[in-house]
Scaffold this motif. Structure first.
Motif, PDB file in Angstrom:
ATOM      1  N   ALA A  68       0.848  -1.189   0.000  1.00  0.00           N
ATOM      2  CA  ALA A  68       0.000   0.000   0.000  1.00  0.00           C
ATOM      3  C   ALA A  68       0.883   1.238   0.000  1.00  0.00           C
ATOM      4  CB  ALA A  68      -0.930   0.000   1.218  1.00  0.00           C
ATOM      5  N   VAL A  69       0.325   2.324  -0.511  1.00  0.00           N
ATOM      6  CA  VAL A  69       1.031   3.606  -0.530  1.00  0.00           C
ATOM      7  C   VAL A  69       0.077   4.690  -0.042  1.00  0.00           C
ATOM      8  CG1 VAL A  69       2.317   5.295  -1.907  1.00  0.00           C
ATOM      9  CG2 VAL A  69       2.389   2.865  -2.530  1.00  0.00           C
ATOM     10  N   PHE A  70       0.528   5.485   0.901  1.00  0.00           N
ATOM     11  CA  PHE A  70      -0.202   6.692   1.263  1.00  0.00           C
ATOM     12  C   PHE A  70       0.299   7.822   0.380  1.00  0.00           C
ATOM     13  CE2 PHE A  70      -0.302  10.762   3.475  1.00  0.00           C
ATOM     14  CZ  PHE A  70      -1.671  10.897   3.670  1.00  0.00           C
ATOM     15  N   VAL A  71      -0.636   8.467  -0.318  1.00  0.00           N
ATOM     16  CA  VAL A  71      -0.314   9.604  -1.184  1.00  0.00           C
ATOM     17  C   VAL A  71      -0.850  10.858  -0.513  1.00  0.00           C
ATOM     18  CG1 VAL A  71      -0.534  10.589  -3.487  1.00  0.00           C
ATOM     19  CG2 VAL A  71      -0.537   8.103  -3.201  1.00  0.00           C
ATOM     20  N   PRO A  72       0.013  11.832  -0.221  1.00  0.00           N
ATOM     21  CA  PRO A  72      -0.466  13.012   0.509  1.00  0.00           C
ATOM     22  C   PRO A  72      -1.380  13.886  -0.343  1.00  0.00           C
ATOM     23  CG  PRO A  72       1.813  13.312  -0.159  1.00  0.00           C
ATOM     24  CD  PRO A  72       1.452  11.891  -0.497  1.00  0.00           C
ATOM     25  N   SER A  73      -2.038  14.820   0.304  1.00  0.00           N
ATOM     26  CA  SER A  73      -2.898  15.780  -0.376  1.00  0.00           C
ATOM     27  C   SER A  73      -2.137  16.453  -1.519  1.00  0.00           C
ATOM     28  CB  SER A  73      -3.371  16.835   0.629  1.00  0.00           C
ATOM     29  OG  SER A  73      -3.871  17.975  -0.032  1.00  0.00           O
ATOM     30  N   SER A  74      -2.878  16.769  -2.588  1.00  0.00           N
ATOM     31  CA  SER A  74      -2.246  17.401  -3.756  1.00  0.00           C
ATOM     32  C   SER A  74      -1.764  18.815  -3.464  1.00  0.00           C
ATOM     33  CB  SER A  74      -3.213  17.403  -4.938  1.00  0.00           C
ATOM     34  OG  SER A  74      -4.409  18.089  -4.618  1.00  0.00           O
ATOM     35  N   THR A  75      -2.061  19.338  -2.278  1.00  0.00           N
ATOM     36  CA  THR A  75      -1.485  20.632  -1.893  1.00  0.00           C
ATOM     37  C   THR A  75       0.010  20.503  -1.605  1.00  0.00           C
ATOM     38  OG1 THR A  75      -2.086  20.259   0.429  1.00  0.00           O
ATOM     39  CG2 THR A  75      -3.672  21.455  -0.945  1.00  0.00           C
ATOM     40  N   HIS A  76       0.486  19.265  -1.399  1.00  0.00           N
ATOM     41  CA  HIS A  76       1.915  19.018  -1.192  1.00  0.00           C
ATOM     42  C   HIS A  76       2.522  18.640  -2.539  1.00  0.00           C
ATOM     43  CE1 HIS A  76       1.195  19.137   3.110  1.00  0.00           C
ATOM     44  NE2 HIS A  76       0.245  18.230   2.973  1.00  0.00           N
ATOM     45  N   GLN A  77       3.499  19.406  -2.971  1.00  0.00           N
ATOM     46  CA  GLN A  77       4.028  19.269  -4.320  1.00  0.00           C
ATOM     47  C   GLN A  77       5.238  18.340  -4.383  1.00  0.00           C
ATOM     48  OE1 GLN A  77       2.468  20.792  -7.040  1.00  0.00           O
ATOM     49  NE2 GLN A  77       0.946  21.207  -5.440  1.00  0.00           N
ATOM     50  N   ALA A  78       5.339  17.601  -5.498  1.00  0.00           N
ATOM     51  CA  ALA A  78       6.509  16.756  -5.751  1.00  0.00           C
ATOM     52  C   ALA A  78       7.717  17.647  -6.076  1.00  0.00           C
ATOM     53  CB  ALA A  78       6.210  15.809  -6.898  1.00  0.00           C
ATOM     54  N   PRO A  79       8.936  17.145  -5.802  1.00  0.00           N
ATOM     55  CA  PRO A  79       9.233  15.831  -5.230  1.00  0.00           C
ATOM     56  C   PRO A  79       8.886  15.764  -3.744  1.00  0.00           C
ATOM     57  CG  PRO A  79      11.267  17.061  -5.506  1.00  0.00           C
ATOM     58  CD  PRO A  79      10.171  17.890  -6.129  1.00  0.00           C
ATOM     59  N   LEU A  80       8.316  14.649  -3.346  1.00  0.00           N
ATOM     60  CA  LEU A  80       7.793  14.473  -1.997  1.00  0.00           C
ATOM     61  C   LEU A  80       8.771  13.703  -1.116  1.00  0.00           C
ATOM     62  CD1 LEU A  80       4.244  13.319  -3.100  1.00  0.00           C
ATOM     63  CD2 LEU A  80       4.718  15.478  -1.898  1.00  0.00           C
ATOM     64  N   PRO A  81       8.844  14.033   0.167  1.00  0.00           N
ATOM     65  CA  PRO A  81       9.559  13.139   1.083  1.00  0.00           C
ATOM     66  C   PRO A  81       8.903  11.760   1.047  1.00  0.00           C
ATOM     67  CG  PRO A  81       8.900  15.184   2.177  1.00  0.00           C
ATOM     68  CD  PRO A  81       8.199  15.159   0.861  1.00  0.00           C
ATOM     69  N   VAL A  82       9.689  10.720   1.315  1.00  0.00           N
ATOM     70  CA  VAL A  82       9.168   9.348   1.267  1.00  0.00           C
ATOM     71  C   VAL A  82       9.551   8.633   2.559  1.00  0.00           C
ATOM     72  CG1 VAL A  82       8.962   7.245  -0.094  1.00  0.00           C
ATOM     73  CG2 VAL A  82       9.715   9.362  -1.204  1.00  0.00           C
ATOM     74  N   VAL A  83       8.561   7.978   3.175  1.00  0.00           N
ATOM     75  CA  VAL A  83       8.800   7.193   4.387  1.00  0.00           C
ATOM     76  C   VAL A  83       8.485   5.732   4.074  1.00  0.00           C
ATOM     77  CG1 VAL A  83       8.159   6.819   6.795  1.00  0.00           C
ATOM     78  CG2 VAL A  83       8.186   9.154   5.856  1.00  0.00           C
ATOM     79  N   LEU A  84       9.452   4.865   4.280  1.00  0.00           N
ATOM     80  CA  LEU A  84       9.229   3.424   4.192  1.00  0.00           C
ATOM     81  C   LEU A  84       8.857   2.932   5.577  1.00  0.00           C
ATOM     82  CD1 LEU A  84       9.420   0.673   2.674  1.00  0.00           C
ATOM     83  CD2 LEU A  84      11.845   0.621   3.348  1.00  0.00           C
ATOM     84  N   PHE A  85       7.654   2.342   5.712  1.00  0.00           N
ATOM     85  CA  PHE A  85       7.204   1.834   7.000  1.00  0.00           C
ATOM     86  C   PHE A  85       7.187   0.310   6.990  1.00  0.00           C
ATOM     87  CE2 PHE A  85       3.768   0.110   9.653  1.00  0.00           C
ATOM     88  CZ  PHE A  85       4.236   0.505  10.899  1.00  0.00           C
TER      89      PHE A  85
END
Length: 254
Positions: A38-55
Motif C-alpha cells: 500500500a502507498v499513502f499519497v499526501p494531499s495534492s497541496t503538497h508538491q513533488a518531489p515528496l519526502p518518502v517514508v518506508l514503513f
C-alpha cells in the motif's frame, strides 16, 4: 458615435480541487513472488518531489492481504492526519511466518523504488521506520542499502533475538560479528537515527536498544535514543504522534 468592439476573452478554467490524502493499493512481482503493498499519497497541496517514508510493520501484520500492514502503527496515525501529512508512505507486507530479512528486505526496497518513481518521491529525503519486527527490519534495509536513507526511526526494535521464543528475529547483516552493536553503529555511522523504546517492554527488552545506543556513542554515530519510562511494547503510538520526531526526520537530507 462609433461603438468599440472589444474582444471576448475565454473564461479562465477553474483550478481543479485539491485531492485529499489517500491510500492506494499496489502489487510488486519480485524475485518470482507476488507481494501486495500500500502507498499513502499526501494531499495534492503538497508538491513533488515528496519526502518518502518506508514503513515496516510488526509481526501481527504479516500476511498477503495488502491491508493489515497499513492499519497499525503509522497507518493508524495517518488516518487521523491525512491532509496535514506531507510525505509519501510505502507499506510493504511480509508473508505470514517470515521476517524482514533476505528477500523480504529486498522486496521492501523494490516497493520503495516503485512508489517513489510513480508518485514523485525525493531520493534526498527518503526515510525508513518500523515497529517491533519492523524495528529490526529498519536496520536490515539500511544495512542492505546504506546510501539510500537520509534518516532512520526504529521503534521498539533490536539487534539480537529478543527472547527464546523468537530465535529468527535478529539483524542478519551483523549476526556473525563478535560485537554486533558496534558493527551496526559503525556501518551506519553516516545515517542519523532516532531509536524509541518502552522501558517496560516485555516482548523486545529495551536493553538491546540501550546497548546499541552506547555502541553508537562510542563510535561517534549520530544515533539518538528516547525511552518511555512507563511504556511497554507499544512505543509506536507515542512516537508517531510526536511532532518533534517528524520535525527532526524531515529536516534530514542525504
Amino acid at each position: 458615435m462609433l461603438s468599440l468592439l472589444l474582444p471576448v476573452l475565454p473564461a479562465r478554467a477553474a483550478a481543479p480541487p485539491a485531492r485529499a490524502g489517500h491510500f492506494v493499493d499496489r502489487e510488486l512481482v519480485h524475485e518470482g513472488r507476488r507481494y501486495p503493498y500500500a502507498v499513502f499519497v499526501p494531499s495534492s497541496t503538497h508538491q513533488a518531489p515528496l519526502p518518502v517514508v518506508l514503513f515496516l510493520h510488526g509481526s501481527g501484520e504479516r500476511g498477503s492481504d495488502g491491508q493489515a500492514q497499513a492499519t497499525a502503527g503509522l497507518g493508524n496515525w495517518l488516518r487521523r492526519n491525512m491532509d496535514a501529512f506531507p510525505a509519501l508512505v510505502v507499506f510493504p507486507q511480509v508473508p505470514r511466518g517470515e521476517e524482514w530479512m533476505g528477500g523480504n528486505a529486498r522486496m521492501a526496497l523494490a516497493a520503495l523504488d516503485a512508489a517513489s518513481a510513480e508518485f514523485g518521491g525525493d531520493p534526498a529525503r527518503t526515510y525508513a521506520t518500523g515497529m517491533s519486527m519492523g524495528g529490526y527490519g529498519t536496520w536490515e534495509v539500511a544495512l542492505a542499502a546504506p546510501q539510500r536513507f537520509a534518516a532512520l526511526v526504529p521503534v521498539c526494535g533490536g539487534v539480537k533475538p529478543p527472547r527464546a521464543e523468537r530465535p529468527t528475529l535478529f539483524v542478519t547483516a551483523v549476526a556473525g560479528e563478535a560485537d554486533p552493536y558496534t558493527a551496526l553503529a559503525s556501518r551506519l555511522k553516516h545515517v542519523p537515527a532516532w531509536l524509541f523504546h518502552g522501558a517496560r517492554d516485555d516482548l523486545v527488552p529495551a536493553e538491546d536498544d540501550r546497548r546499541l545506543h552506547r555502541a553508537a556513542q562510542a563510535v561517534g554515530a549520530d544515533f539518538r535514543y528516547t525511552e518511555y519510562p512507563d511504556g511497554n511494547h507499544n512505543a509506536w503510538d507515542a512516537t508517531y504522534s510526536d511532532p518533534a520526531m517528524w520535525a527532526w526526520l524531515f529536516a534530514q537530507r542525504r
